[in-house]
Design a protein around this motif. Sequence first.
Motif: not given
Lengths: 266, 324
Positions: A178-184
Motif C-alpha cells: 500500500l505504501a508503494e502505491g499498489t492498487a487494492p
Amino acid sequence: MISIGIDAGSRAIKIVLLDMDTLEILATGIADQAVRQEQQALDLLNRLMGENHLGSTDIGRTIATGYGRNGIRAADSTVTEITCHAVGVHHLLPSTKTVIDIGGQDSKVISLHTNGTVRDFVMNDRCAAGTGCFLEVVARRLGVELQQMGELAGGSQAPAIISSMCVVFAETEIIGLLAEGTAPPNIIAGVQNSICSRLVSMTGRNTCPPVVFTGGVALVPGMEAALARVLGQTITTAPQPQMTGALGAALLAARQGQEQQKENIS
Amino acid sequence: MCPLIKSTYGYHVRKTNPFLEMADLIVAETTCDGKKKMYELLGQTRPTYVLELPQKPNDPDAAGHWRRELVKLQAQLEKRFGVTITEEKLRGAIELMNRERRLRRELAALMQSDNPPLTGRQLLDFKSSISGIEADLQQYQKAIEIFKARLVGVVGAAGAAASQPVRVLLTGVPLVHGVERVLEIIESHGGLVVCQENCTGIKPILEDVECNGDPIQALADKYFKIPCSVMTGTTRRQENLLYLSRLYRAQCIIELTWQACLTYDVESYHIKKLSEEQLGLPYLQIETDYSPSDSARIATRIEALFESIRSQPCFRKTCPSCKP
C-alpha cells in the motif's frame, strides 16, 4: 423422525435438519461463532426447530462436527469435519473425487473413494495461512467487505505477489505494498492467488477431478475462479458450500439412527 | 533447528539432565547436521567425542571407516580414563546389552497379539526404565511374565470389532522422555500403537551384537546396520517397515516428524509411497514440535484417519490382508 447435524466451526455454527427416512433437507441455519459456543448452537437449533414446528420428541439422532464438536453436549456423538464434508459432498454430487474445503482456520483437501468414503486427506498444520481468517485480515486492512473482494479482484490488471504465508507477516507485506502505491484490487487478487498456491503446495497438484469446493471461503466471489486457474482444473462450488459439513453430520446421524431402529426391531 | 536438538542443548545449559551431569565424557554421533554442530557448542564446556557415522552405507569404504571410528574411540577411552578395554570386558558388556535387547524385544512382541496386554504408551515407559543394570533386568523379566499372564487371560475375549482400537505402526523421529504427546493423542482417540519403528522403539534393538569373533567388529556391524535417516542410498528402513507392519498387523502408518527435521521430512516421501503402494495402508504424517498448541488439530487428523479406516468394510470383518 429427524436427524440433526451441527457443525461448530471456527467462525460460524451451521445446522442441518434432515428427514431421517427420506434424507430430505428440512432446514438449514447459520450463526456467527462467539464465546458461548454451545449456547449459540442451542439457540440456533431451537430457532430452526420452532420455525419448522418440530419438538424434541421428533429428534432421532444428533451428530456434532467441526473443531468445537466436543463442546456440544446435545449431540449423541461426534465425527470429524473431514469425514462429514466427504459424506455431505458425496450426497449432493456423487461423482466427486476431490473436496477442497477452506474454512475460517482450516484448509483441507480430501480425496474420495467412488463410494464416497475418505481415501486420503491433507490439512494445514497449526498455521492459519491460506484460510478464511487470512481473507478477513486482508479485507479489514483494505477497508473492504468480504463480499466485495471478488468484484474488486476482477478489476486487477497485475496481481501483486504476496509471498508471506504467515497472516501476520502478510499483513506487514500488504502495508508495504500500500505504501508503494499498489492498487487494492491488485493486492486482493494477489492474496487470492497466494491462498490458492498455498493449497496447491499442500495437494501437490494431484487433485483428481471432479473437484468440489466447500467451506465459507467458497462463498467469497472470485475464489472459485482463482482456484481453478491455479489448479488448471474446473472447480464446482457445492450448493450451500458452508453447509456440507453439517449436512454430512446429519446424514451420518440418519444412518446411525436407522441402524439403531433396525436393532430395536430385531 | 529441530526441538530435539534445542531441548538437548537446553538441558546442557540449565544442567537439569542428571545423566548429562553425571557423565565424564559425552560420546556424540553425526546422525544429523544440527546435532553435529550442537556438539561443538556442548564441547566447549563438556568433554565430548564425536563418532563419524558414514552416510553412504553401501559404499565399499564405509564399513571399514566406521570400524576405525570405534577403534579410535576405544583408544581415546583407554587414554582418558587410564583403563584397558579387554575383549573379555567388551564381550561381557555385549552380552549384558544383548540380554536387555532381548527383553525389550520380547515385551514389544506382546503387541503382536489381537488384544495386547499393554498400550504403546506403557511400552514406551518401559524403555526409559532400563539401563543395563542387573536389578533392572530382573524387574523387566518379572514385568514380561505378568503381562504374558494377562495375555493368556484375554485371548479370545476380544470385544466387538467396531469397538476395537485401530492398530497403528508409528514411525519417524524418536519420542524422548516428556514428549510422548502424539502417541498419547493416538491412543486416546481410538488407536493402539502396536509397533514403534523409531529410535526410542524397536528400530535399534531388532538385532543383537554378535558374541563371537572380534567384539569391536561385532559392535561396528550392529550399529552400522541401523538405517539412520542421515544415511543415503539404503532402503533398509523400508524393508524393516514392510516386515514390521505385517508382523504387527498394522492398519495404518503414522509418521511423526519433528519440525525442521530435514532428513525425516524428506524421507517421508518414500514412506508414504511404501505405505500406500506396497502395503496398501493409509498413511498420515504429523509434523509438530514439543509445544502442545496444535494438539486439537492433530487429534482431528488422527480421528479422521481412524474414521476412514473404520468405514472400510474390511475393518469390521476379519480381513485376510489384516492377518499375517
